[in-house]
Design a protein around this motif. Structure first.
Motif, PDB file in Angstrom:
ATOM      1  N   GLY A   1       1.449  -2.597   6.693  1.00  8.74           N
ATOM      2  CA  GLY A   1       2.865  -2.755   7.194  1.00  8.74           C
ATOM      3  C   GLY A   1       3.013  -0.940   7.744  1.00  8.74           C
ATOM      4  N   ILE A   2       3.021   0.094   7.002  1.00  4.46           N
ATOM      5  CA  ILE A   2       3.426   1.098   7.433  1.00  4.46           C
ATOM      6  C   ILE A   2       3.004   1.574   8.589  1.00  4.46           C
ATOM      7  CG2 ILE A   2       3.157   3.305   7.338  1.00  4.46           C
ATOM      8  CD1 ILE A   2       2.902   3.087   4.293  1.00  4.46           C
ATOM      9  N   LEU A   3       2.233   0.601   9.265  1.00  4.04           N
ATOM     10  CA  LEU A   3       1.699   1.571  11.167  1.00  4.04           C
ATOM     11  C   LEU A   3       2.419   0.148  11.736  1.00  4.04           C
ATOM     12  CD1 LEU A   3      -2.954   1.230  10.609  1.00  4.04           C
ATOM     13  CD2 LEU A   3      -0.803   3.218  10.672  1.00  4.04           C
ATOM     14  N   GLY A   4       2.135  -1.342  11.313  1.00  2.00           N
ATOM     15  CA  GLY A   4       3.486  -2.065  11.738  1.00  2.00           C
ATOM     16  C   GLY A   4       4.597  -1.606  12.021  1.00  2.00           C
ATOM     17  N   LEU A   5       5.289  -0.602  10.982  1.00  4.82           N
ATOM     18  CA  LEU A   5       6.924  -0.387  10.952  1.00  4.82           C
ATOM     19  C   LEU A   5       6.668   0.940  11.969  1.00  4.82           C
ATOM     20  CD1 LEU A   5       9.657  -0.214  10.113  1.00  4.82           C
ATOM     21  CD2 LEU A   5       8.996   2.011   8.913  1.00  4.82           C
TER      22      LEU A   5
ATOM     23  N   ILE B   1       3.313  11.262   9.167  1.00  8.52           N
ATOM     24  CA  ILE B   1       4.438  11.628   8.212  1.00  8.52           C
ATOM     25  C   ILE B   1       4.412  11.104   7.440  1.00  8.52           C
ATOM     26  CG2 ILE B   1       7.019  10.843   8.712  1.00  8.52           C
ATOM     27  CD1 ILE B   1       6.212  12.372  11.794  1.00  8.52           C
ATOM     28  N   THR B   2       3.934   9.476   7.638  1.00  8.02           N
ATOM     29  CA  THR B   2       3.752   8.440   6.816  1.00  8.02           C
ATOM     30  C   THR B   2       3.289   8.794   5.221  1.00  8.02           C
ATOM     31  OG1 THR B   2       2.530   7.436   7.819  1.00  8.02           O
ATOM     32  CG2 THR B   2       4.668   6.476   7.845  1.00  8.02           C
ATOM     33  N   ALA B   3       1.994   9.083   5.424  1.00  8.04           N
ATOM     34  CA  ALA B   3       1.195   9.711   4.442  1.00  8.04           C
ATOM     35  C   ALA B   3       2.131  10.611   3.759  1.00  8.04           C
ATOM     36  CB  ALA B   3      -0.236  10.229   4.491  1.00  8.04           C
ATOM     37  N   THR B   4       2.163  11.992   3.837  1.00  7.36           N
ATOM     38  CA  THR B   4       2.792  13.035   3.988  1.00  7.36           C
ATOM     39  C   THR B   4       4.465  12.638   2.599  1.00  7.36           C
ATOM     40  OG1 THR B   4       4.565  13.227   5.513  1.00  7.36           O
ATOM     41  CG2 THR B   4       2.496  15.178   4.999  1.00  7.36           C
ATOM     42  N   VAL B   5       5.220  11.356   3.503  1.00  8.78           N
ATOM     43  CA  VAL B   5       5.858  10.659   2.683  1.00  8.78           C
ATOM     44  C   VAL B   5       5.382  10.181   1.503  1.00  8.78           C
ATOM     45  CG1 VAL B   5       7.801   8.773   2.398  1.00  8.78           C
ATOM     46  CG2 VAL B   5       7.649  10.905   4.410  1.00  8.78           C
ATOM     47  N   LEU B   6       4.722   9.696   1.742  1.00  2.00           N
ATOM     48  CA  LEU B   6       3.804   8.555   0.205  1.00  2.00           C
ATOM     49  C   LEU B   6       3.043   9.129  -0.772  1.00  2.00           C
ATOM     50  CD1 LEU B   6       1.624   6.140   2.274  1.00  2.00           C
ATOM     51  CD2 LEU B   6       3.222   5.651   0.886  1.00  2.00           C
TER      52      LEU B   6
ATOM     53  N   ILE C   1      -2.188   5.697  -4.165  1.00  2.00           N
ATOM     54  CA  ILE C   1      -3.310   6.289  -3.547  1.00  2.00           C
ATOM     55  C   ILE C   1      -4.742   6.075  -2.872  1.00  2.00           C
ATOM     56  CG2 ILE C   1      -4.635   7.535  -4.430  1.00  2.00           C
ATOM     57  CD1 ILE C   1      -2.814   8.866  -5.144  1.00  2.00           C
ATOM     58  N   ALA C   2      -4.238   4.319  -3.000  1.00  8.36           N
ATOM     59  CA  ALA C   2      -5.592   4.096  -1.880  1.00  8.36           C
ATOM     60  C   ALA C   2      -5.293   3.841  -0.329  1.00  8.36           C
ATOM     61  CB  ALA C   2      -5.749   2.784  -2.251  1.00  8.36           C
ATOM     62  N   ALA C   3      -3.999   3.260  -0.012  1.00  8.93           N
ATOM     63  CA  ALA C   3      -2.922   3.111   0.955  1.00  8.93           C
ATOM     64  C   ALA C   3      -3.335   4.295   1.656  1.00  8.93           C
ATOM     65  CB  ALA C   3      -1.814   2.708   0.803  1.00  8.93           C
ATOM     66  N   LEU C   4      -3.022   5.686   0.646  1.00  5.89           N
ATOM     67  CA  LEU C   4      -3.034   7.012   1.443  1.00  5.89           C
ATOM     68  C   LEU C   4      -4.552   7.715   2.086  1.00  5.89           C
ATOM     69  CD1 LEU C   4      -1.378   9.398  -0.788  1.00  5.89           C
ATOM     70  CD2 LEU C   4      -1.148   9.622   1.398  1.00  5.89           C
ATOM     71  N   GLY C   5      -5.615   6.972   1.388  1.00  5.78           N
ATOM     72  CA  GLY C   5      -7.051   6.947   2.084  1.00  5.78           C
ATOM     73  C   GLY C   5      -6.553   6.548   3.570  1.00  5.78           C
ATOM     74  N   LEU C   6      -6.418   4.811   3.310  1.00  3.80           N
ATOM     75  CA  LEU C   6      -6.255   4.890   4.829  1.00  3.80           C
ATOM     76  C   LEU C   6      -5.495   5.455   5.624  1.00  3.80           C
ATOM     77  CD1 LEU C   6      -5.135   0.990   4.244  1.00  3.80           C
ATOM     78  CD2 LEU C   6      -7.710   1.629   5.609  1.00  3.80           C
ATOM     79  N   MET C   7      -4.328   5.908   5.504  1.00  7.27           N
ATOM     80  CA  MET C   7      -3.290   6.499   6.940  1.00  7.27           C
ATOM     81  C   MET C   7      -4.208   8.513   7.021  1.00  7.27           C
ATOM     82  SD  MET C   7      -1.321   4.586   7.136  1.00  7.27           S
ATOM     83  CE  MET C   7      -0.594   5.285   7.826  1.00  7.27           C
TER      84      MET C   7
ATOM     85  N   GLY D   1      -1.804 -13.970  -1.870  1.00 13.91           N
ATOM     86  CA  GLY D   1      -3.463 -13.318  -1.860  1.00 13.91           C
ATOM     87  C   GLY D   1      -3.613 -12.038  -1.017  1.00 13.91           C
ATOM     88  N   ILE D   2      -3.016 -11.729  -0.666  1.00 22.30           N
ATOM     89  CA  ILE D   2      -3.617 -10.282   0.622  1.00 22.30           C
ATOM     90  C   ILE D   2      -3.029  -8.768   0.008  1.00 22.30           C
ATOM     91  CG2 ILE D   2      -3.134  -9.144   1.963  1.00 22.30           C
ATOM     92  CD1 ILE D   2      -2.178 -11.422   3.353  1.00 22.30           C
ATOM     93  N   GLY D   3      -4.054  -8.100  -0.479  1.00 22.98           N
ATOM     94  CA  GLY D   3      -3.959  -6.296  -1.791  1.00 22.98           C
ATOM     95  C   GLY D   3      -2.621  -5.876  -1.275  1.00 22.98           C
ATOM     96  N   THR D   4      -2.349  -5.501  -2.291  1.00 16.64           N
ATOM     97  CA  THR D   4      -1.042  -5.039  -2.253  1.00 16.64           C
ATOM     98  C   THR D   4      -1.976  -3.250  -1.076  1.00 16.64           C
ATOM     99  OG1 THR D   4      -0.284  -5.027  -4.021  1.00 16.64           O
ATOM    100  CG2 THR D   4       0.588  -3.208  -2.879  1.00 16.64           C
ATOM    101  N   VAL D   5      -2.644  -2.780  -1.656  1.00 15.56           N
ATOM    102  CA  VAL D   5      -2.986  -1.735  -0.326  1.00 15.56           C
ATOM    103  C   VAL D   5      -3.524  -1.841   1.004  1.00 15.56           C
ATOM    104  CG1 VAL D   5      -5.452  -0.159  -0.385  1.00 15.56           C
ATOM    105  CG2 VAL D   5      -4.470  -1.002  -2.477  1.00 15.56           C
ATOM    106  N   PHE D   6      -3.939  -3.250   1.106  1.00 21.67           N
ATOM    107  CA  PHE D   6      -4.029  -3.384   2.835  1.00 21.67           C
ATOM    108  C   PHE D   6      -2.282  -3.493   3.082  1.00 21.67           C
ATOM    109  CE2 PHE D   6      -3.438  -6.422   6.047  1.00 21.67           C
ATOM    110  CZ  PHE D   6      -4.607  -5.999   6.795  1.00 21.67           C
ATOM    111  N   ILE D   7      -1.504  -4.429   2.237  1.00 18.44           N
ATOM    112  CA  ILE D   7       0.417  -4.630   3.104  1.00 18.44           C
ATOM    113  C   ILE D   7       0.398  -3.374   2.899  1.00 18.44           C
ATOM    114  CG2 ILE D   7       1.960  -5.269   1.817  1.00 18.44           C
ATOM    115  CD1 ILE D   7       0.513  -7.868   1.165  1.00 18.44           C
ATOM    116  N   LEU D   8       0.573  -2.017   1.749  1.00 21.49           N
ATOM    117  CA  LEU D   8       1.279  -0.708   2.404  1.00 21.49           C
ATOM    118  C   LEU D   8       0.290  -0.555   3.576  1.00 21.49           C
ATOM    119  CD1 LEU D   8       1.240   0.136  -1.045  1.00 21.49           C
ATOM    120  CD2 LEU D   8       2.737   0.016  -0.075  1.00 21.49           C
TER     121      LEU D   8
END
Length: 496
Positions: free
Chosen positions: A451-455, A87-92, A370-376, A441-448
């Protein structure tokens, strides 16, 4: 819907011109001329996972796909997170699709009016955000009206973008070999060898981006209950879709590298200024006055995918509501159109909120999606492939067919995606990953991604407090393929 219609929806959801203009530049920046090899590497685990999807769909056709299958195999906790990942990957991606659609809308209007200042309107948040929300609302409305309306519109939009890609590729290759390119780079077969791309981290980054470019084919399975033959049509459609897409992608990658080269200056495909939209940069120099064809194609592709991509999260939300993994209101079906009503509306609202907040905070953060989507994508596809192994574990070696399709392919494909998830997650902690932006100091891609998985964990625990029956295994129990099962009630069937 038959096989051809399902394939059209699958291609539309992948949105080849959108994904190429958004993802090809960053991939070339990561791996250079070896992008065809990396695309093939990204394609292989997706293809293998497609077989796992097909096996699970044949055994348990259900609009919940990853959510339902992972729950059947591993229980409610893993299944819920698998559904959350989808769901979150598609919303992104819906939010990113809307952004690209708006950009190319103003580019198209500027070209038609002969006024370049119109293209700059996309940078005005007071114009950009409301226009994007209109796109989201229109796409949600069409999706709400059902697959019949969806397919009719997609037939035209898919034809436009596929023809445009082929024309662009043919002209670019012809010009490159006739000394009319920017930085002519003759094709070499070594481009198909990933060993030359760099170390494991570089290849992993490239594959993560290429996986995003193939993502979306599983929409053919999320609408399995709306096809003529739910047990065979969705799986066949998924296979045909990914084969067509890999041919288009490799051809375009070769055309771009041959014409523009991989340099970081001017029109070079490795220039960071060209990463955001490679077609916006190259279509004019390659096609001249006919570049409007690419503008129309990317706009069509973005809107087509924006509309068809809503099919996936809406039907997964419907299934989660039906099995009480989310509030039952998500299981509501329109009496007139027989489509998920609440789920479709919530998907559009979620995408609109994410886009608005992210765009106001940072445009770099939006493109880091885009990069965070690869993770999800690696996360929930990997879970689904492993679910195939575990669900069929008692019959994996009962036949040669099962050894290949239920054991070997899911093991290799799912294992590769989960390894990619871990490598990319670790690498994305570095602020230089993605757009280079960071928070403390932490990359935005990792935070996204984190953060999404933590949420998701927080929402899952909150849901557990109000709807415990799903988490006790009462509404969707674990089961094995060899155990007899009672009749399956379809969440979207007219009887409900």
């Amino acid at each position: 819907m038959g096989l051809v219609g399902a394939v059209i929806i699958g291609i539309s959801c992948i949105a080849p011109t959108y994904t190429l203009t958004s993802g090809l530049g960053p991939t070339i920046s990561a791996v250079g001329q070896y992008v065809p090899a990396v695309l093939l590497l990204g394609f292989l685990p997706m293809l293998l996972v497609a077989f796992a999807y097909r096996e699970l769909n044949n055994a348990i056709p259900d609009s919940g796909t990853s959510f339902t299958w992972a729950t059947r195999a591993f229980g409610p906790w893993v299944g819920w997170m698998g559904g959350w990942g989808l769901i979150t990957a598609t919303v992104l991606v819906i939010s990113n699709l809307a952004a690209v659609a708006v950009d190319f809308l103003f580019l198209l209007l500027a070209r038609v009016a002969g006024n370049d200042s119109i293209a700059a309107l996309t940078d005005n948040l007071w114009v950009n955000i409301p226009t994007t929300l209109v796109f989201l609302a229109l796409a949600a409305y069409i999706s709400y009206r059902g697959m019949g309306s969806t397919q009719k519109i997609q037939n035209v939009l898919v034809a436009i973008q596929v023809i445009s890609i082929i024309v662009f590729d043919a002209v670019a290759i012809w010009e490159a070999y006739h000394h009319q390119g920017f930085d002519f780079t003759p094709f070499e077969w070594s481009w198909l060898n990933p060993a030359g791309a760099g170390d494991v981290s570089v290849i992993a980054a490239g594959i993560s981006l290429s996986i995003f470019m193939f993502w979306g084919w599983d929409v053919t399975l999320t609408m399995n209950e709306e096809t003529k033959d739910p047990e065979t049509t969705p799986g066949r459609a998924a296979m045909v879709t990914v084969i067509i897409i890999i041919v288009l992608y490799v051809l375009t990658a070769v055309a771009v590298v041959c014409w523009a080269g991989i340099g970081t200056e001017g029109l070079g495909a490795g220039n960071p200024d060209n990463q955001e939209s490679i077609f916006a940069v190259l279509s004019g120099p390659v096609l001249g006055p006919f570049s409007i064809l690419i503008y129309v194609a990317v706009l069509s592709s973005s809107f087509a995918s924006l509309q068809s991509t809503m099919v996936g999260p809406a039907r997964t939300l419907l299934a989660m509501g039906y099995y009480r993994a989310l509030p039952p209101s998500f299981a509501r079906v329109s009496a007139k159109f027989r489509t998920p009503s609440t789920a479709t509306i919530v998907s559009a609202i979620g995408a609109g909120l994410f886009y608005s907040v992210t765009r106001v905070l940072s445009e770099n953060a939006l493109w880091d999606t885009i990069a965070a989507l690869g993770l999800m994508i690696c996360f929930y596809y990997g879970i689904t492939a492993v679910a195939c192994l575990w669900y069929f574990r008692r019959e994996l070696f009962s036949s040669a067919r099962n050894i290949v399709f239920r054991f070997l392919f899911p093991l290799v494909g799912g294992g590769a995606l989960l390894v990619m998830f871990c490598i990319t997650a670790v690498d994305s902690i570095d602020p230089s990953y993605g757009s280079g932006s960071s928070v403390m100091g932490i990359g935005t891609v990792f935070i996204l991604g984190a953060g999404i998985l933590g949420l998701g964990v927080v929402v899952m625990l909150a849901t557990r407090a109000f709807y415990p029956e799903f988490f006790r295994g009462e509404t969707l129990p674990r089961c094995e393929s060899t155990r007899p099962r009672g009749p399956t009630v379809s969440p979207t069937s007219p009887s409900n």
